[in-house]
Design an enzyme around this catalytic site. Structure first.
Site, PDB file in Angstrom:
ATOM      1  N   MET A 182     -27.000 -17.101 -43.112  1.00  0.00           N
ATOM      2  CA  MET A 182     -26.410 -18.356 -43.579  1.00  0.00           C
ATOM      3  C   MET A 182     -25.657 -18.947 -42.395  1.00  0.00           C
ATOM      4  O   MET A 182     -24.421 -18.941 -42.332  1.00  0.00           O
ATOM      5  CB  MET A 182     -25.485 -18.088 -44.774  1.00  0.00           C
TER       6      MET A 182
ATOM      7  N   MET B 218     -31.926 -19.350 -53.908  1.00  0.00           N
ATOM      8  CA  MET B 218     -30.512 -19.038 -54.169  1.00  0.00           C
ATOM      9  C   MET B 218     -30.179 -19.396 -55.616  1.00  0.00           C
ATOM     10  O   MET B 218     -30.488 -20.488 -56.089  1.00  0.00           O
ATOM     11  CB  MET B 218     -29.590 -19.831 -53.229  1.00  0.00           C
TER      12      MET B 218
HETATM   13  C1  DX5 Z   1     -23.916 -15.249 -51.407  1.00  0.00           C
HETATM   14  C2  DX5 Z   1     -24.692 -14.128 -50.810  1.00  0.00           C
HETATM   15  C3  DX5 Z   1     -25.101 -13.078 -51.767  1.00  0.00           C
HETATM   16  C4  DX5 Z   1     -23.953 -12.365 -52.444  1.00  0.00           C
HETATM   17  C5  DX5 Z   1     -24.402 -12.025 -53.834  1.00  0.00           C
HETATM   18  O1  DX5 Z   1     -23.890 -16.302 -50.508  1.00  0.00           O
HETATM   19  O2  DX5 Z   1     -25.864 -14.608 -50.178  1.00  0.00           O
HETATM   20  O3  DX5 Z   1     -25.992 -12.149 -51.163  1.00  0.00           O
HETATM   21  O4  DX5 Z   1     -23.571 -11.185 -51.811  1.00  0.00           O
HETATM   22  O5  DX5 Z   1     -23.330 -11.459 -54.519  1.00  0.00           O
HETATM   23  P1  DX5 Z   1     -23.339 -11.301 -56.091  1.00  0.00           P
HETATM   24  O6  DX5 Z   1     -24.503 -10.393 -56.426  1.00  0.00           O
HETATM   25  O7  DX5 Z   1     -22.021 -10.704 -56.387  1.00  0.00           O
HETATM   26  O8  DX5 Z   1     -23.532 -12.666 -56.668  1.00  0.00           O
HETATM   27 ZN    ZN Z   2     -27.429 -13.198 -49.557  1.00  0.00          ZN
END
Ligand code: DX5
Ligand code: ZN
Length: 226
Positions: A72, A141
């Site tokens: 990201m 996402m």
């Molecule tokens: C958020 C991340 C995810 C995050 C997911 O931007 O990309 O990988 O760790 O965490 P949970 O499963 O707690 O939503």
């Molecule tokens: Zn992630």
């Protein structure tokens, strides 16, 4: 037309919810996972900062499972190949951050990594369908990227369904990963919609027995995939 390949449910715990002071032992707690999901954030593409190449390189050296690196970051065309060179089994870049996604996907594959592209919740999949043969995985996402522990966005389910239909229709062998809010409650809906690779951060790492959670998520996901 050739039938779509049998889809396997894969569980990738995210170390974003792990204890960052004890990463090596935190990796051991998920040794039955299919891969470890490593969230790299640059406080520019997303409003949070995690870790970068030196830490990922070290995680690669000690991890009992392959690395699924989720970048990201801005300027991803410049940085993503270094994560493939560090040995990541899979490198995911965001469509919104890449100026040349086809070139980048080819570069990642040439370096021996799988190439994956991620879409933020508001980014439609349709403009990218022609890129599918260049990809091993599409990450849809299911939260706004940046933080763990957010609620799964059910409004993303139609996008997962459309992506699955396009992949199956094209005959390409592309996995669909979902990331954000995946839990025992939400995995069935995501899998029924067409996802087969599941990132789970807080659901796995906040549990006293992460391996039990991995096993039950895998069973639920596989059942829904059929
Ligand atoms: C958020 C991340 C995810 C995050 C997911 O931007 O990309 O990988 O760790 O965490 P949970 O499963 O707690 O939503
Ligand atoms: Zn992630």
């Amino acid at each position: 037309m050739t039938p779509p390949p049998n889809r396997q449910c894969r569980i990738h715990p995210s170390i974003l919810s792990a204890d960052f002071a004890n990463l090596q032992s935190e990796l051991k707690r998920i040794s039955t996972a299919d891969a470890v999901h490593v969230d790299v954030m640059d406080n520019h593409f997303v409003p949070n900062l995690t870790l970068g190449l030196p830490v990922v390189t070290r995680i690669q050296e000690v991890s009992p499972v392959p690395l699924d690196v989720h970048l990201m970051i801005s300027d991803v065309d410049r940085w993503a190949p270094d994560y493939a060179k560090a040995g990541a089994a899979s490198v995911t870049f965001h469509a919104e951050a890449s100026a040349a996604p086809i070139k980048l996907a080819r570069e990642l594959r040439a370096l021996g990594s799988r190439a994956a592209m991620a879409l933020r919740p508001a980014t439609p999949v349709e403009p990218y369908l022609d890129l599918l043969p260049e990809l091993d995985m599409l990450l849809i996402m299911t939260v706004e990227p940046g933080f763990g522990g957010q609620e799964f966005l059910d409004v993303m389910l139609p996008k997962i369904r459309r992506a699955r239909a396009a992949i199956d229709g094209s005959g390409a062998d592309v996995a669909i990963q979902v990331d954000g809010g995946v839990s025992a409650d939400t995995i069935t809906r995501a899998a029924e919609a067409g996802a087969d690779v599941f990132v789970a951060g807080s659901a796995v790492y906040n549990a006293s027995d992460p391996e039990a959670v991995i096993a039950s998520l895998r069973t639920a996901g596989q059942q829904a995939i059929g």
